[in-house]
Design a protein around this motif. Sequence first.
Motif, short mmCIF file in Angstrom:
data_model
loop_
_atom_site.label_atom_id
_atom_site.label_comp_id
_atom_site.label_asym_id
_atom_site.label_seq_id
_atom_site.Cartn_x
_atom_site.Cartn_y
_atom_site.Cartn_z
N SER A 83 -0.49 -5.46 0.70
CA SER A 83 0.48 -4.79 2.65
C SER A 83 -0.32 -6.79 2.64
CB SER A 83 0.46 -3.55 2.68
OG SER A 83 0.88 -3.83 4.31
N SER A 84 -1.11 -6.55 2.76
CA SER A 84 -2.39 -7.91 3.52
C SER A 84 -1.69 -8.91 3.18
CB SER A 84 -3.78 -7.27 3.93
OG SER A 84 -4.06 -6.48 4.76
N GLY A 85 -2.23 -9.19 1.44
CA GLY A 85 -1.68 -10.09 1.02
C GLY A 85 0.12 -10.21 0.99
N LEU A 86 0.71 -9.20 1.39
CA LEU A 86 2.11 -9.42 1.04
C LEU A 86 2.85 -10.54 2.53
CD1 LEU A 86 3.81 -5.86 -0.72
CD2 LEU A 86 3.71 -8.56 -1.58
N GLN A 87 1.82 -9.54 3.91
CA GLN A 87 1.85 -10.08 4.99
C GLN A 87 1.64 -11.69 5.18
OE1 GLN A 87 1.58 -7.64 8.14
NE2 GLN A 87 1.06 -6.02 6.28
N GLY A 88 0.44 -12.09 4.26
CA GLY A 88 0.36 -13.45 4.19
C GLY A 88 -1.27 -13.37 5.01
N ASP A 89 -2.03 -12.32 4.61
CA ASP A 89 -3.38 -11.94 5.89
C ASP A 89 -3.69 -12.06 4.75
OD1 ASP A 89 -5.57 -11.68 7.60
OD2 ASP A 89 -5.08 -9.37 7.91
N ALA A 93 -7.04 -9.09 3.47
CA ALA A 93 -7.06 -8.75 1.87
C ALA A 93 -8.41 -8.91 0.96
CB ALA A 93 -5.88 -8.66 1.21
N GLY A 94 -8.92 -9.44 1.08
CA GLY A 94 -10.32 -9.73 0.73
C GLY A 94 -11.14 -8.79 1.00
N VAL A 95 -11.45 -9.00 2.70
CA VAL A 95 -12.58 -8.01 3.12
C VAL A 95 -12.01 -6.26 1.96
CG1 VAL A 95 -13.39 -6.53 4.51
CG2 VAL A 95 -12.69 -9.21 5.41
N ALA A 96 -11.04 -6.45 1.72
CA ALA A 96 -10.35 -4.65 1.46
C ALA A 96 -11.17 -4.61 0.40
CB ALA A 96 -8.49 -4.18 1.96
N VAL A 97 -10.52 -5.76 -0.56
CA VAL A 97 -11.20 -5.79 -2.23
C VAL A 97 -12.41 -5.70 -1.93
CG1 VAL A 97 -10.88 -7.89 -4.26
CG2 VAL A 97 -8.81 -7.21 -2.43
N LEU A 120 -18.73 -5.29 6.60
CA LEU A 120 -17.33 -5.47 5.50
C LEU A 120 -16.33 -4.52 6.12
CD1 LEU A 120 -18.52 -6.74 2.35
CD2 LEU A 120 -17.36 -8.34 4.15
N VAL A 121 -15.78 -4.69 7.22
CA VAL A 121 -14.30 -3.27 7.84
C VAL A 121 -12.99 -3.84 7.92
CG1 VAL A 121 -13.53 -2.33 10.18
CG2 VAL A 121 -16.23 -2.62 9.58
N SER A 122 -12.33 -3.34 7.23
CA SER A 122 -10.98 -4.12 6.60
C SER A 122 -10.19 -3.75 8.06
CB SER A 122 -10.42 -3.52 5.53
OG SER A 122 -10.02 -2.25 5.40
N MET A 127 2.14 -0.42 3.40
CA MET A 127 2.98 -0.52 2.62
C MET A 127 4.58 -0.97 4.02
SD MET A 127 3.36 -2.34 0.67
CE MET A 127 1.46 -2.88 -0.57
N ASP A 128 4.32 0.06 4.51
CA ASP A 128 5.78 0.60 5.45
C ASP A 128 5.45 -1.06 6.76
OD1 ASP A 128 7.38 1.45 6.99
OD2 ASP A 128 6.44 1.77 8.49
N GLN A 129 4.03 -1.32 7.09
CA GLN A 129 3.98 -1.95 7.71
C GLN A 129 3.86 -3.80 6.68
OE1 GLN A 129 -0.72 -0.30 7.86
NE2 GLN A 129 0.11 -2.05 9.79
N ALA A 130 4.41 -3.74 5.78
CA ALA A 130 4.14 -5.04 5.27
C ALA A 130 6.12 -4.90 4.77
CB ALA A 130 4.09 -5.04 3.69
N LEU A 131 7.01 -3.99 4.60
CA LEU A 131 8.02 -3.97 5.29
C LEU A 131 8.62 -4.85 6.19
CD1 LEU A 131 9.36 -0.90 2.48
CD2 LEU A 131 9.44 -3.75 2.52
#
Length: 232
Positions: A83-89, A93-97, A120-122, A127-131
């Motif tokens: 979701s973060s990647g789809l939003q350009g964040d 996204a990297g922290v979550a991975v 490390l805290v994401s 996906m609702d937030q991405a949409l």
Amino acid sequence: MAQSILAAAVAAAILASPGQAAADLWSDPLEPMNRAVHGFNRAVLDGVLVPAAGLYRSTVPDVLRNGVSNAIANLREPVTAASSGLQGDFANAGVAVARFAINSTIGLAGVMDAAGAMGLVSRPEDMDQALCAHGVPEGPFLIIPFYGPSTLRDATAQAAMIAGGLSLAGEDLWAGVLAAGAVGALDAAPALAAFDHTSVDAYAAQRSAYLQHRRAACANGEIMETALFPEE
């Protein structure tokens, strides 16, 4: 702080366009059906979930319950990353991975939050937030049997996420989805029942709390803590 930000945002929106803001905030074209499903869910909550939650809390030690909750939260990290990647964040996204990789190994399948101990805290995303970030309207408010409040956009996002997961992980994913849903329901049941039974109109109160919660998430990327959606 989050409640103050939300109140300011809602006030600004109403001042900008009073009629439209009120209509958008409270429009509920499926209310008769939603109220019927809400009544069914409330019967399940009172008759099954609240007693089961009491048994769960009285028989399972805190440390084990916390470990289970941590493991389920770890399974959500890939969703946060996507979701973060789809939003350009890409930072989040990297922290979550990284969190998923560390907690799935050093953290013993996520039972321990080893990544959190490393700083490390994401920020949880879905996906609702991405949409929402890409301008997809939320659609009508929905109450889903056994699940609870949602919107057409959120329900569609959840269904697409599960379908995508099934295509990648196979039918074994259902076990994880059901387990996560069961534990989440047991954790939330006491607070949700208290919220329901102290509201003059439990359905309207739940609708208001859910929509404000989700709109705050879409507006600033942070899940707002409310009496209806506590984080334990």
